[in-house]
Write an enzyme that holds these catalytic residues in place. Structure first.
Site, mmCIF file in Angstrom:
data_model
loop_
_atom_site.group_PDB
_atom_site.id
_atom_site.type_symbol
_atom_site.label_atom_id
_atom_site.label_comp_id
_atom_site.label_asym_id
_atom_site.label_seq_id
_atom_site.Cartn_x
_atom_site.Cartn_y
_atom_site.Cartn_z
ATOM 1 N N GLU A 1 -8.589 4.010 -2.225
ATOM 2 C CA GLU A 1 -8.815 4.965 -1.138
ATOM 3 C C GLU A 1 -9.267 6.288 -1.730
ATOM 4 O OE1 GLU A 1 -5.675 5.595 1.724
ATOM 5 O OE2 GLU A 1 -5.230 3.443 1.875
ATOM 6 N N ASN B 1 0.840 -1.192 0.000
ATOM 7 C CA ASN B 1 0.000 0.000 0.000
ATOM 8 C C ASN B 1 0.877 1.243 0.000
ATOM 9 O OD1 ASN B 1 -2.748 1.409 0.568
ATOM 10 N ND2 ASN B 1 -1.328 2.291 2.059
ATOM 11 N N GLU B 2 0.684 2.097 -0.979
ATOM 12 C CA GLU B 2 1.357 3.397 -1.064
ATOM 13 C C GLU B 2 2.861 3.315 -0.792
ATOM 14 O OE1 GLU B 2 -0.450 6.565 1.096
ATOM 15 O OE2 GLU B 2 -2.461 6.183 0.328
#
Length: 500
Positions: free
Chosen positions: A409, A194-195
């Site tokens: 998101e 994630n990210e």
């Protein structure tokens, strides 16, 4: 009439007024393709708590948050939302909101307490995630699982510097394989990281996130680090870890488990500050240094030309074999989007004080001539600009061969400084998601292969450096009692997602 029923009736009347006025009329889940997935997201450190329970080992975030002054109000995730003990109640809330999917991450040290297979697999951790996955599925929802959401095992950080060392690749793949083997019969959507931008740039460039490394000229509080090189080295090892895990999944598990795997990348959208060639160039550089940094290798096999040309030997190189492994290492892309900025070209930085933050030679701001690009949110770095999401999706279609995309998101916050009745009235969040979903819908109609949309976040939670100050959730959490309260936005989502 009970309080819950009364609030529900009032909200139904509120929605009715909106629909009668034509504000949200005829825009529902049925405005999207039949197989479109709607969900909401979470992350292990931000939600679970139980940081010393159930055989879990320490992570870099457990360590970082216990250093005084690193987090606002010295908050931490020791208890967080106590999701570890309350997940059944919380999964029921998800079901009440008619969610199709729940996105969550697996804490590395809850599975491998010291980060390595040599330290043994924690059966209690495996049992917890098995129970969570089974409960999500039993409630008719899809588990959408992140393997790594920034919580590097402290043991590996202490042993060889974590993601600063290529040794992390094998350890990460070992962890991923445990996840595939234990959960892959039921989990059909995996994301490896994630990210990675946030982990690399904020953890090793700015030093404001764990493990808190940066150059002394960036911040005296870091103590150790190199903001000019370490973010790029860490990101490089993330690429290699991602590609190796995808290769393992595709060869050993995907043929029988029939799942999909990808990476979640965060980016902003950018608009030229003025119509000059210089500022249009600043837009492209800004995109390259946050989005292309991760998208270009997995789609094209190497970093963007702007990065390669301007960074020189500060940017690691892929071997031909590594490039071939990284290229195409995705079945889908997760895109996290929150804001849009103006980009303005600036001169090259001081060669004695190089850092990731200055390398793109662009100044980004939400203001032009004193006016914001969109309403400024509670967290002042965010500006509400829904068209930016559509433009980002169209750009991804053009530049990256129209991949399958999930918006993993998207959300808006408010401050933790209101009364409970005030906190539950979040009409701004309803408007935010409705407008962003409309622009996602526009992108789909223009041929972008978007397959899902996840709000950030399910519940108010620990928001990293800001602690519990920012509230992004559809559900309000009382920090003293941890009692959950549904906000108006959760009822809007419930109605929006209702099936006929």
């Amino acid at each position: 009439m009970g309080i819950r029923m009364g609030r529900r009736l009032l909200f139904t009347l509120f929605l009715g007024a909106l629909f009668c006025n034509g504000v949200y009329a005829k825009f529902t889940r049925y405005s999207f393709p039949k197989d479109f997935i709607f969900g909401t997201g979470s992350a292990a450190y931000q939600y679970e708590g139980a940081y010393k329970e159930g055989g879990k080992g320490p992570s870099v975030w457990d360590n970082f948050t216990h250093i005084p002054g690193k987090i606002l109000n010295n908050d931490n995730g020791d208890v967080a939302n106590d999701f570890y003990h309350r997940y059944k109640e919380d999964v029921s809330l998800l079901k009440d909101m008619n969610m199709d999917a729940f996105r969550f991450s697996i804490a590395w040290t809850r599975i491998l307490p010291n980060g390595s297979l040599s330290g043994g697999i924690n059966k209690e951790g495996v049992a917890f995630y098995n129970s969570l996955i089974n409960d999500v599925i039993a409630k008719g929802m899809i588990p959408f699982v992140t393997i790594f959401h920034w919580d590097t095992p402290l043991a590996l950080e202490s042993k060889y510097g974590g993601f600063l060392s290529e040794d992390i690749v094998k350890e990460y793949v070992d962890f991923a394989e445990v996840c595939f083997r234990e959960f892959g019969d039921r989990v059909k959507y995996w994301t490896t990281f994630n990210e990675p931008f946030t982990y690399s740039a904020y953890g090793y460039g700015k030093g404001v996130f764990a493990p808190g490394r940066c150059s002394s000229y960036v911040s005296k509080s870091c103590g150790v680090g190199d903001s000019s090189r370490e973010p790029y080295l860490v990101a490089h090892h993330i690429h290699l870890s991602h590609a190796a895990a995808v290769q393992l999944y595709r060869t050993k598990y995907q043929p029988t488990q029939k799942g999909q795997i990808g990476m979640v990348v965060v980016t902003h959208w950018f608009v030229p500050y003025d119509n000059s060639d210089a500022d249009r160039g600043a837009v492209q550089r800004s995109l390259d240094f946050i989005y292309g940094w991760f998208m270009d290798p997995i789609v094209h096999g190497d970093y963007p030309g702007t990065m390669r040309g301007w960074l020189g030997n500060r940017l690691p190189e892929f071997t031909p074999e590594q490039s071939a492994m990284v290229k195409g290492s995705y079945d889908f892309i997760g895109v996290n989007y929150y804001t849009t900025y103006y980009a303005k070209s600036i001169p090259p930085p001081n060669s004695n004080e190089l850092s990731y933050d200055l390398d793109n030679r662009a100044n980004t701001t939400g203001f032009r001539n004193g006016k914001p690009i969109g309403p400024q949110e509670f967290t002042p770095i965010f500006f509400n600009y829904p068209p930016g999401l559509r433009e980002l999706l169209l750009y991804t279609k053009r530049r990256y061969n129209n991949p399958t995309i999930y918006v993993t998101e998207n959300g808006i916050d408010e401050g933790n400084n209101s009364t409970l009745p005030e906190a539950l009235k979040d009409g701004h969040r309803i408007e935010f998601h409705s407008k962003h979903l409309q622009f996602v819908n526009h992108a789909i109609k223009n041929g972008v292969n978007v397959k899902g949309y996840f709000t950030w976040t399910f519940m108010d939670c620990f928001e990293w450096g800001d602690g519990y100050l920012d509230r992004f959730g559809l559900i309000y959490v009382d920090r003293k009692t941890l009692k959950r309260y549904r906000k108006e936005s959760s009822y809007w989502i419930e109605d929006f997602l209702k099936r006929h």
